[in-house]
Write a protein that holds these residues in place. Structure first.
Motif, short mmCIF file in Angstrom:
data_model
loop_
_atom_site.label_atom_id
_atom_site.label_comp_id
_atom_site.label_asym_id
_atom_site.label_seq_id
_atom_site.Cartn_x
_atom_site.Cartn_y
_atom_site.Cartn_z
N VAL A 60 16.34 26.89 12.95
CA VAL A 60 16.44 25.46 12.69
C VAL A 60 17.73 24.96 13.32
O VAL A 60 18.81 25.50 13.04
N VAL A 61 17.62 23.95 14.16
CA VAL A 61 18.77 23.39 14.86
C VAL A 61 18.94 21.94 14.43
O VAL A 61 17.97 21.18 14.43
N THR A 62 20.17 21.54 14.07
CA THR A 62 20.45 20.12 13.83
C THR A 62 21.48 19.67 14.85
O THR A 62 22.52 20.31 15.04
N VAL A 63 21.19 18.53 15.51
CA VAL A 63 22.02 18.07 16.62
C VAL A 63 22.87 16.85 16.27
O VAL A 63 23.53 16.28 17.13
N GLY A 64 22.86 16.43 15.00
CA GLY A 64 23.64 15.28 14.60
C GLY A 64 22.82 14.00 14.62
O GLY A 64 21.85 13.88 15.37
#
Length: 202
Positions: A60-64
C-alpha cells in the motif's frame, strides 16, 4: 520532560479504507509512505516500490493529498496507490512499514509493534532512524543508498529475521507503559500544593 504515550492516530467516523483495500482478505501488507512533505523526493518512492514489489506480500502506497497516484504508471494487483489512507485503520493490517521516519509514522507503527525500513530525508528523521536501528527494530537506508536491490534485501531481512519484530514489540510495550494523555494532563494541571505532586504521601 513528561513522558507521553504515542498514539497511531484517531479514527474519525468518516474514515474508511479504500475499497481496493477493504475487499482484500489478506492483512499481509507493507505500507510505503514518505509523509506529507517528502513524497516528491526524486527517485526514492520509485526505488522503494520497485524493491517491495518483489516481495510475497501486498503493498500500500500513499503519495500525499496533493500527490498523483498515477505517477508510477500501471501496477500489478498486489500494489494499491492512494493519496491518503487513515493510518490507524491501515497499520493493524501491516507486517512492515517503509517510511521517511517522521515521528507520526514511526511511532504509530511502533504502537502496533511493526518493524520498519527507514529512508530518512531531513530534519529529525535521521535521529529517528538511528534510534530505531539502535533498538533493533529497524533498518535505515541513508540518502544515496536507496536502490530497489537495497530496499528488497532490507525488507526481506525485516520480514524473515524474527529479532526485528521482537524488538518492535518491545518498543510497543514501552509505548503502552507510558502515561496516556489524560494522566499527563492531570499531572500538568494539578496544583503544586497537591500532595500528589510532592512525591511523598500526604
Amino acid at each position: 520532560m513528561v513522558p507521553l504515550r504515542a498514539y497511531p492516530g484517531e479514527v474519525l467516523p468518516i474514515d474508511r479504507l479504500p475499497a481496493a483495500l477493504a475487499a482484500r482478505p489478506s492483512a499481509d501488507l507493507a505500507y510505503l509512505t514518505l509523509g506529507t512533505i517528502f513524497h516528491s523526493a526524486p527517485g526514492v518512492f520509485e526505488a522503494c516500490l520497485a524493491g517491495l514489489r518483489a516481495l510475497p506480500l501486498d503493498v500500500v502506497v500513499t503519495v500525499g493529498r496533493d500527490g498523483d497516484p498515477d505517477r508510477f504508471g500501471p501496477q500489478p494487483p498486489s500494489v494499491v496507490v492512494e493519496r491518503y489512507v487513515p493510518q490507524a485503520l491501515l497499520l493493524p493490517r501491516c507486517r512492515l512499514v517503509v517510511s521517511h521516519g517522521g515521528a507520526g509514522t514511526m511511532l504509530g507503527a511502533y504502537a502496533y509493534g511493526l518493524p520498519q525500513l527507514v529512508v530518512p530525508q531531513a530534519a529529525d528523521q535521521f535521529l529517528n532512524a538511528a534510534a530505531s536501528e539502535a533498538a533493533g527494530a529497524a533498518i535505515a537506508l541513508q540518502p544515496g543508498t536507496v536502490t530497489p536491490e537495497a530496499v528488497r534485501a532490507a525488507a526481506r531481512r525485516l520480514l524473515d529475521e524474527p529479532g526485528f519484530a521482537a524488538a518492535a514489540r518491545a518498543v510497543r510495550a514501552q509505548i503502552e507503559a507510558a502515561p496516556g494523555v489524560e494522566d499527563v494532563l492531570a499531572a500538568l494541571t494539578r496544583s503544586p500544593a497537591d500532595p500528589a505532586n510532592s512525591g511523598h504521601p500526604a
